[in-house]
Design a protein around this motif. Sequence first.
Motif, short mmCIF file in Angstrom:
data_model
loop_
_atom_site.label_atom_id
_atom_site.label_comp_id
_atom_site.label_asym_id
_atom_site.label_seq_id
_atom_site.Cartn_x
_atom_site.Cartn_y
_atom_site.Cartn_z
N LEU A 1 4.01 -7.48 -6.38
CA LEU A 1 3.40 -6.45 -6.60
C LEU A 1 4.76 -5.23 -6.11
O LEU A 1 5.30 -4.54 -7.17
N SER A 2 4.93 -5.13 -5.05
CA SER A 2 6.07 -4.66 -4.83
C SER A 2 7.53 -4.36 -4.77
O SER A 2 7.86 -3.28 -5.09
N ALA A 3 7.53 -5.60 -5.13
CA ALA A 3 9.14 -6.05 -6.10
C ALA A 3 9.30 -5.01 -7.60
O ALA A 3 10.45 -4.05 -7.75
N LEU B 1 -6.69 4.67 1.29
CA LEU B 1 -8.02 3.66 0.35
C LEU B 1 -6.64 2.19 0.45
O LEU B 1 -7.22 1.17 0.05
N CYS B 2 -5.80 2.56 -0.13
CA CYS B 2 -4.21 1.30 -0.33
C CYS B 2 -4.11 -0.05 0.85
O CYS B 2 -4.53 -1.20 0.74
N ALA B 3 -4.15 0.86 1.63
CA ALA B 3 -3.98 0.09 2.97
C ALA B 3 -5.64 -0.48 3.55
O ALA B 3 -5.24 -1.97 3.83
N TYR B 4 -6.29 0.03 3.34
CA TYR B 4 -7.74 -0.51 3.57
C TYR B 4 -7.80 -1.48 2.37
O TYR B 4 -8.10 -2.63 3.38
N LEU B 5 -7.88 -1.91 1.38
CA LEU B 5 -8.26 -2.61 0.40
C LEU B 5 -7.63 -4.05 0.62
O LEU B 5 -8.13 -4.70 0.29
N LEU C 1 15.64 9.53 1.58
CA LEU C 1 15.87 8.50 2.85
C LEU C 1 15.53 8.56 4.42
O LEU C 1 14.30 7.41 4.38
N ALA C 2 15.51 10.10 5.02
CA ALA C 2 14.96 9.50 6.41
C ALA C 2 13.49 9.51 6.02
O ALA C 2 12.52 8.61 6.51
N ASP C 3 12.86 9.76 5.55
CA ASP C 3 11.21 10.00 4.63
C ASP C 3 10.82 8.62 4.36
O ASP C 3 9.57 8.10 5.30
N GLN C 4 11.46 7.79 3.62
CA GLN C 4 11.09 6.73 3.73
C GLN C 4 11.42 5.53 4.72
O GLN C 4 10.59 4.23 4.98
N ALA C 5 12.64 6.13 5.11
CA ALA C 5 12.92 5.01 6.40
C ALA C 5 12.16 4.82 7.58
O ALA C 5 11.84 3.89 8.43
N ALA C 6 10.94 6.30 7.53
CA ALA C 6 10.23 6.38 8.71
C ALA C 6 9.02 6.01 8.63
O ALA C 6 8.15 5.29 9.83
N HIS C 7 8.88 6.12 7.36
CA HIS C 7 7.59 5.54 6.86
C HIS C 7 7.72 3.76 6.95
O HIS C 7 6.58 2.54 7.63
N LEU C 8 8.76 2.99 6.37
CA LEU C 8 9.15 1.82 6.43
C LEU C 8 9.01 1.42 7.91
O LEU C 8 8.82 0.06 8.54
N ALA C 9 10.11 2.43 9.07
CA ALA C 9 9.55 1.93 10.46
C ALA C 9 7.68 1.56 11.11
O ALA C 9 7.34 1.36 11.80
N VAL C 10 6.95 3.11 10.47
CA VAL C 10 6.05 3.13 10.70
C VAL C 10 5.32 1.43 10.67
O VAL C 10 4.77 0.67 11.29
N ILE C 11 5.55 1.09 9.87
CA ILE C 11 5.15 -0.21 8.91
C ILE C 11 5.84 -1.49 9.75
O ILE C 11 4.49 -2.23 10.11
N PHE C 12 6.54 -1.33 10.20
CA PHE C 12 7.29 -2.15 10.39
C PHE C 12 6.59 -2.49 12.56
O PHE C 12 6.72 -3.79 12.54
N THR C 13 6.44 -1.35 13.19
CA THR C 13 5.97 -1.39 14.30
C THR C 13 4.61 -1.49 14.53
O THR C 13 4.13 -2.37 15.09
N ALA D 1 0.20 -1.17 -0.32
CA ALA D 1 0.50 -0.39 -0.07
C ALA D 1 1.09 1.59 0.32
O ALA D 1 0.62 2.47 -0.62
N HIS D 2 1.94 1.56 1.01
CA HIS D 2 2.85 2.40 0.64
C HIS D 2 3.42 2.31 -0.42
O HIS D 2 3.32 4.09 -0.65
N LEU D 3 4.37 1.77 -1.16
CA LEU D 3 4.84 1.46 -2.60
C LEU D 3 3.80 2.19 -3.64
O LEU D 3 4.14 2.91 -4.00
N LEU D 4 2.23 1.59 -3.68
CA LEU D 4 1.51 1.75 -4.38
C LEU D 4 1.23 3.57 -4.30
O LEU D 4 1.17 4.62 -5.28
N SER D 5 0.83 3.87 -3.23
CA SER D 5 0.38 5.81 -3.11
C SER D 5 1.84 6.60 -3.09
O SER D 5 1.29 7.40 -3.48
N ASP D 6 2.64 6.06 -2.80
CA ASP D 6 4.23 6.89 -3.13
C ASP D 6 4.68 6.95 -4.23
O ASP D 6 4.88 7.61 -4.31
#
Length: 244
Positions: free
Chosen positions: A134-136, A47-51, A91-103, A15-20
């Motif tokens: 799809l993510s790849a 919407l991407c995350a919800y679906l 890089l910091a922006d993407q790392a922060a998003h990934l950290a939230v997803i991981f958490t 969902a993150h990769l699709l939206s960003d």
Amino acid sequence: MPSFDLALFVPLLAAHLLSDFAFQTDVMARQKGRPKTLFLHLVITGLCAYLLLGDFSQWKIPLLLVASHGLIDLLKIRLSPKLIPELPAFLADQAAHLAVIFTLSAIGWSRVGIFQPWWLDHNPATYLQTLVFLSALIANTLLAGHLIAKALPSMLSSDPSELQADTGLQKAGRYIGHLERLLLLIFVYSGQLSAAGFLIAAKSILRFQKAQENRSETEYILVGTLLSFTLGIAFAYATKLLLS
């Protein structure tokens, strides 16, 4: 379910990769400082995350993702490029998003019965594998392309605008990069590393024939080529690891 839940991580990552990257145009990225553009981007993210999560009675997880995504983007808008250069900010922006997803994936929503997606009762392995592929695809094309575009100007001492003008096809370099990283994904996943080596050698020969008389242009092409191959191989192995 284990504490770290792939049933959450993979859909949220997709969902993150699709939206960003897939659903966010260059115009939207430039105008994200405008409230309407940022709001539209967050709606797409939610919407991407919800679906993709598939639990249509569960809105807390997409809401948490959207709230954190908005805060991170607002912080990036405030700090970049005035206080933080473009590449570190990206890089910091993407790392922060990934950290939230991981958490969010490590909380263990499934273990306490809060998160029960419909596809867990059907074919979860196929669904998650599809999202990984799809993510790849997005990571190896759009994400890597954005990273290379931001990294090259900061790595080179020369101004890219001063290099010899390219008289080739419009945006051909971008599409060549996308295709070569997709081929690397296929070669690494299928275990054909010798074919990946052949691709690197062939690309290097073709590119250096054009720039052999211009040192700045040669360095620009060398850095861009090696960075493209490095990202392609890294994302390919990350995909293989997730699929295993």
